[in-house]
Write a protein that holds these residues in place. Sequence first.
Motif, PDB file in Angstrom:
ATOM      1  N   GLU A 154       0.803  -1.240   0.000  1.00 59.92           N
ATOM      2  CA  GLU A 154       0.000   0.000   0.000  1.00 59.92           C
ATOM      3  C   GLU A 154       0.830   1.281   0.000  1.00 59.92           C
ATOM      4  O   GLU A 154       0.531   2.211  -0.760  1.00 59.92           O
ATOM      5  CB  GLU A 154      -0.974  -0.015   1.177  1.00 59.92           C
ATOM      6  CG  GLU A 154      -2.148  -0.957   0.990  1.00 59.92           C
ATOM      7  CD  GLU A 154      -3.277  -0.667   1.969  1.00 59.92           C
ATOM      8  OE1 GLU A 154      -4.022   0.296   1.732  1.00 59.92           O
ATOM      9  OE2 GLU A 154      -3.395  -1.408   2.965  1.00 59.92           O
ATOM     10  N   LEU A 157       2.264   2.156  -3.642  1.00 60.13           N
ATOM     11  CA  LEU A 157       1.424   2.142  -4.838  1.00 60.13           C
ATOM     12  C   LEU A 157       1.606   3.418  -5.654  1.00 60.13           C
ATOM     13  O   LEU A 157       1.623   4.526  -5.105  1.00 60.13           O
ATOM     14  CB  LEU A 157      -0.050   2.005  -4.443  1.00 60.13           C
ATOM     15  CG  LEU A 157      -0.511   0.650  -3.900  1.00 60.13           C
ATOM     16  CD1 LEU A 157      -1.940   0.750  -3.387  1.00 60.13           C
ATOM     17  CD2 LEU A 157      -0.406  -0.431  -4.975  1.00 60.13           C
ATOM     18  N   SER A 158       1.736   3.254  -6.964  1.00 60.76           N
ATOM     19  CA  SER A 158       1.796   4.415  -7.857  1.00 60.76           C
ATOM     20  C   SER A 158       0.374   4.920  -8.115  1.00 60.76           C
ATOM     21  O   SER A 158      -0.612   4.238  -7.815  1.00 60.76           O
ATOM     22  CB  SER A 158       2.441   4.019  -9.180  1.00 60.76           C
ATOM     23  OG  SER A 158       1.600   3.108  -9.887  1.00 60.76           O
ATOM     24  N   ASP A 159       0.270   6.091  -8.678  1.00 60.18           N
ATOM     25  CA  ASP A 159      -1.050   6.631  -9.009  1.00 60.18           C
ATOM     26  C   ASP A 159      -1.771   5.715 -10.001  1.00 60.18           C
ATOM     27  O   ASP A 159      -2.986   5.503  -9.893  1.00 60.18           O
ATOM     28  CB  ASP A 159      -0.908   8.032  -9.619  1.00 60.18           C
ATOM     29  CG  ASP A 159      -0.464   9.062  -8.589  1.00 60.18           C
ATOM     30  OD1 ASP A 159      -0.600   8.791  -7.378  1.00 60.18           O
ATOM     31  OD2 ASP A 159       0.021  10.139  -8.997  1.00 60.18           O
ATOM     32  N   THR A 160      -1.015   5.162 -10.939  1.00 61.06           N
ATOM     33  CA  THR A 160      -1.605   4.246 -11.925  1.00 61.06           C
ATOM     34  C   THR A 160      -2.154   2.996 -11.253  1.00 61.06           C
ATOM     35  O   THR A 160      -3.254   2.528 -11.576  1.00 61.06           O
ATOM     36  CB  THR A 160      -0.553   3.847 -12.981  1.00 61.06           C
ATOM     37  OG1 THR A 160      -0.084   5.024 -13.629  1.00 61.06           O
ATOM     38  CG2 THR A 160      -1.148   2.905 -14.009  1.00 61.06           C
ATOM     39  N   GLU A 161      -1.397   2.451 -10.301  1.00 64.97           N
ATOM     40  CA  GLU A 161      -1.844   1.246  -9.587  1.00 64.97           C
ATOM     41  C   GLU A 161      -3.058   1.542  -8.722  1.00 64.97           C
ATOM     42  O   GLU A 161      -3.998   0.741  -8.660  1.00 64.97           O
ATOM     43  CB  GLU A 161      -0.689   0.695  -8.748  1.00 64.97           C
ATOM     44  CG  GLU A 161       0.408   0.068  -9.596  1.00 64.97           C
ATOM     45  CD  GLU A 161       1.683  -0.189  -8.823  1.00 64.97           C
ATOM     46  OE1 GLU A 161       2.515  -0.988  -9.310  1.00 64.97           O
ATOM     47  OE2 GLU A 161       1.877   0.409  -7.738  1.00 64.97           O
ATOM     48  N   ARG A 162      -3.069   2.699  -8.084  1.00 62.85           N
ATOM     49  CA  ARG A 162      -4.231   3.069  -7.270  1.00 62.85           C
ATOM     50  C   ARG A 162      -5.479   3.227  -8.144  1.00 62.85           C
ATOM     51  O   ARG A 162      -6.576   2.808  -7.750  1.00 62.85           O
ATOM     52  CB  ARG A 162      -3.959   4.374  -6.508  1.00 62.85           C
ATOM     53  CG  ARG A 162      -2.929   4.238  -5.411  1.00 62.85           C
ATOM     54  CD  ARG A 162      -2.723   5.551  -4.655  1.00 62.85           C
ATOM     55  NE  ARG A 162      -1.561   5.475  -3.787  1.00 62.85           N
ATOM     56  CZ  ARG A 162      -1.561   4.914  -2.579  1.00 62.85           C
ATOM     57  NH1 ARG A 162      -2.689   4.396  -2.106  1.00 62.85           N
ATOM     58  NH2 ARG A 162      -0.458   4.862  -1.859  1.00 62.85           N
ATOM     59  N   ARG A 163      -5.291   3.802  -9.302  1.00 60.52           N
ATOM     60  CA  ARG A 163      -6.409   3.974 -10.227  1.00 60.52           C
ATOM     61  C   ARG A 163      -6.911   2.618 -10.725  1.00 60.52           C
ATOM     62  O   ARG A 163      -8.123   2.386 -10.814  1.00 60.52           O
ATOM     63  CB  ARG A 163      -5.979   4.857 -11.400  1.00 60.52           C
ATOM     64  CG  ARG A 163      -7.129   5.327 -12.287  1.00 60.52           C
ATOM     65  CD  ARG A 163      -6.742   6.538 -13.117  1.00 60.52           C
ATOM     66  NE  ARG A 163      -5.549   6.291 -13.907  1.00 60.52           N
ATOM     67  CZ  ARG A 163      -4.377   6.925 -13.710  1.00 60.52           C
ATOM     68  NH1 ARG A 163      -4.258   7.826 -12.749  1.00 60.52           N
ATOM     69  NH2 ARG A 163      -3.329   6.649 -14.466  1.00 60.52           N
ATOM     70  N   SER A 164      -5.983   1.710 -11.002  1.00 62.39           N
ATOM     71  CA  SER A 164      -6.357   0.367 -11.455  1.00 62.39           C
ATOM     72  C   SER A 164      -7.126  -0.380 -10.366  1.00 62.39           C
ATOM     73  O   SER A 164      -8.127  -1.056 -10.646  1.00 62.39           O
ATOM     74  CB  SER A 164      -5.109  -0.423 -11.848  1.00 62.39           C
ATOM     75  OG  SER A 164      -5.464  -1.706 -12.322  1.00 62.39           O
TER      76      SER A 164
END
Length: 270
Positions: A154, A157-164
Amino acid sequence: MSEALANLEPTFISVGSAGDQRQIAVQLRAPRKGAKGATVVWLSGYRSDMSGTKALELDALAERLGLACIRFDYSGHGQSAGVFTDGTISRWLEEALAVIDYAKPKRVVLVGSSMGGWIALRLIQELRKRKKAPVVQGLVLIAPAPDFTIDLIEPNLSDTERRSLAERGYFEEPSEYSPEPNIFTRALIEDGRVNRVLTGIIETGCPVHILQGMQDEDVPFAHSLKLVEHLPADDVVLTLVRDGDHRLSRPQDIERIMTAAETLALHNNP
């Protein structure tokens, strides 16, 4: 070590209620008549199974010593049924408890690798709530990853991973150990929060031997140092392997792991 061990037909047990029932593959080695020592129980890591190098070496050790050995695959892993992305710590813990209930060992040494170390600690907590449960005689933790979803995933997490996670319910990352990517689901991460163990004193009631590589890029060795701080009531040995990676599967690493398991299984009899 016998390669045939990996090819034995497992026993399958049903775990879960109707609608969520899954068939779990179990390999049980019976003890040699008259042998004294605890049953060794293998608890695999994330996306690992009971036919990996360390698991088979543990079974071979049990065979040499005449001890019972329990190996199994979590749902969505190895020979067990189920969908991997349905997996959570609670779900895999339920399966570990069911396997223990099926095998009915009197005394056990739990050997948990990576995520299996988290499962092992939660397993002990659940067994300690029961009036009748096997005695946990020892605990061997290999690059243990308790609370890894909270502490290791947690925060990074990158912004892309959080969005996914928000949009698709999971994210993927390349795996060093497989051509298939690692998949981490929102369900796994949310369930991890209710299975946290690094929140206070963990009472295992048994000796603990932790083996941790200092070149581990998946579970930093600082994580094992943190775990030790939560085990103040137990006899804890921490072996830091300066050039060891996450797998700790080299011959010298295997030897250290097997020595720890043998010592706790044979020489810690109550």
